[in-house]
Scaffold this active site. Structure first.
Site, short mmCIF file in Angstrom:
data_model
loop_
_atom_site.label_atom_id
_atom_site.label_comp_id
_atom_site.label_asym_id
_atom_site.label_seq_id
_atom_site.Cartn_x
_atom_site.Cartn_y
_atom_site.Cartn_z
N HIS A 18 16.92 46.91 29.75
CA HIS A 18 15.93 47.40 28.79
C HIS A 18 15.34 46.25 27.99
O HIS A 18 14.12 46.20 27.73
CB HIS A 18 16.60 48.42 27.86
CG HIS A 18 15.73 48.92 26.77
ND1 HIS A 18 15.82 48.46 25.47
CD2 HIS A 18 14.73 49.85 26.76
CE1 HIS A 18 14.94 49.08 24.73
NE2 HIS A 18 14.26 49.92 25.47
N GLU A 26 12.84 44.47 30.10
CA GLU A 26 11.60 45.26 30.18
C GLU A 26 10.69 44.95 28.99
O GLU A 26 9.49 44.73 29.14
CB GLU A 26 11.95 46.75 30.20
CG GLU A 26 10.76 47.69 30.05
CD GLU A 26 11.04 48.87 29.15
OE1 GLU A 26 10.23 49.12 28.23
OE2 GLU A 26 12.07 49.55 29.36
N HIS A 27 11.27 44.93 27.79
CA HIS A 27 10.49 44.63 26.59
C HIS A 27 9.87 43.24 26.66
O HIS A 27 8.68 43.05 26.35
CB HIS A 27 11.40 44.70 25.35
CG HIS A 27 11.51 46.07 24.76
ND1 HIS A 27 11.26 46.32 23.43
CD2 HIS A 27 11.83 47.26 25.31
CE1 HIS A 27 11.43 47.61 23.19
NE2 HIS A 27 11.79 48.20 24.31
#
Length: 432
Positions: free
Chosen positions: A67, A70-71
């Site tokens: 995650h 992804e950011h």
């Protein structure tokens, strides 16, 4: 490039595998004025322990790294990629699940330029000590936001007790401690392993010329150099013992029940059998406790459940489970009722052929209605793909299902399932 026709779904799907290993799907939609692209890597929150290609050593990284990555991919030296999509008249976003990370765009114009931007920004990482530290604070705020959501707390609590001591027990975004421990070097290491084209899929749908788009994508990828890599050896979820009966007290108006049914992680390897298994179990709870069942009506009229009551079936190659959740004044009584209904389903008056046909028609109706949404098609295709069987095979496989087939799969599930109760109590009920 191969073409596959799906008469029942009314779709034509084109498929290419490029020299660098990237799998590309094109779904032409001549009558639409919007193009939707989804670029997905098979890398999610479960992938914190693995043996990298060419290595014999186990790698172990912090929870939440997929995650976090992804950011960070949206941020480049020259600024945020979102502004570039905006300048092209497009919207963009991304999301991370247990097993995949996807980047997307949606646009009415400049579809080739948006496809190029999607490919280029995902395939060009830029991580620094400074931008990683800045992102740590942003993600910690996101984690805190979910901590204040009682329904999220309910589902997270259920998973942590259904799959204790595994990555499924952890928030997809990680914890404040795990996020603080992630470095730019960690991100680059994970990127090099999981963002290789051979571990990724591009899905494009819209009113473009398939042949021209395929040439465009091939040309884009031919300009980038990738060495061939062996498959990643991912760690299976540990066969830990479930923990049942846990409670938590929060400021909620009414107690919340989560009932989890964990299936045996050894799933069929045949893709058609796997799709049939998923559809059978998805229909199963609808038959006996869904909104068209007598039991649902009885529970609702007795005020044992309300409109918050719902259930879902999640299946991945490494796990599968039912989750049943809802607000209820008597969690223990509701849990006992539901468990009894599941175990004695064969004598349930709602488990009959006429009811099954009704639910199959409803499922097909929702399926065909959803095919009007390019976003839905792309996201479901990414999720419902089991080797040669995919989302567009659903009508055909659904038509094959009978009570006998469903019963066979349900019996197999029940024989090995582990039951977990997790309850959030209101502060007022705790005082009483």
């Amino acid at each position: 490039m191969k073409e596959q026709n799906y008469p029942q779904a009314g779709e034509r799907l084109f498929h290419s595998t490029l020299e660098n290993g990237l799998t590309v799907y094109y779904l032409p939609k001549a009558d639409y004025n919007r193009t939707y692209g989804l670029f997905t890597t098979n890398f999610g929150s479960l992938d914190t322990r693995f043996i990298a290609p060419g290595s014999k050593k186990m790698s172990h990284f912090q929870e939440g790294i997929a995650h976090f990555l992804e950011h960070k991919l949206f941020e480049k030296k020259e600024g945020d990629v979102m502004y570039k999509f905006g300048a092209l008249g497009a919207q963009t976003n991304a999301f991370t699940s247990f097993s995949r990370t996807s980047y997307l765009f949606s646009t009415r114009e400049n579809s080739f330029e948006c496809t190029e931007l999607l490919l280029d920004f995902v395939q060009d990482p830029y991580f620094t000590k400074e931008n990683v530290e800045k992102e740590q604070g942003i993600i910690q705020q996101e984690i805190q936001m979910y901590q204040d959501d009682s329904d999220w707390q309910l589902f997270a609590g259920l998973l942590s007790h259904m799959y204790p001591d595994t990555p499924l027990a952890q928030d997809i975004a990680g914890t404040p401690e795990s996020i603080n421990a992630i470095t730019a070097e960690d991100l680059y290491q994970n990127y090099e392993i999981f963002y290789h084209p051979s571990n990724m899929t591009l899905f494009l749908t819209g009113p473009f010329d398939v042949s021209k788009m395929d040439d465009f994508v091939r040309n884009n990828q031919a300009q980038k150099h990738y060495t061939k890599k062996e498959p990643i050896e991912r760690m299976a979820l540990e066969q830990t013992k479930v923990k049942s009966g846990a409670t938590k007290t929060l400021d909620v108006a009414m107690p919340k029940l989560a009932l989890g049914l964990r299936g045996d992680d050894r799933l069929a390897t045949d893709s058609r059998t796997l799709m049939r298994y998923k559809l059978s179990l998805s229909l199963f709870l609808d038959l006996i406790i869904g909104r068209t069942s007598k039991r649902y009506e009885t529970l609702y009229n007795a005020h044992e459940i309300d409109d918050t009551f719902g259930f879902s079936f999640d299946l991945d190659k490494r796990f599968h489970f039912f989750s049943i959740t809802g607000d209820t004044k008597n969690p223990k009584k509701l849990s006992e009722t539901l468990q009894e209904a599941i175990k004695s389903y064969k004598i349930d008056s709602d488990f009959n052929a006429a009811h099954l046909e009704l639910l199959k028609r409803d499922m097909l109706g929702e399926y065909f209605s959803a095919l009007n949404s390019l976003e839905y098609i792309a996201n479901q295709f990414s999720t419902e793909r089991y080797d040669e069987i995919n989302f567009f095979d659903l009508p055909e496989i659904l038509s094959e299902l009978t009570l006998e087939i469903i019963s066979k799969h349900v019996d197999s599930f029940i024989a090995e399932m582990k039951v977990v109760e997790y309850t959030i109590l209101s502060q007022s009920s705790e005082m009483n």
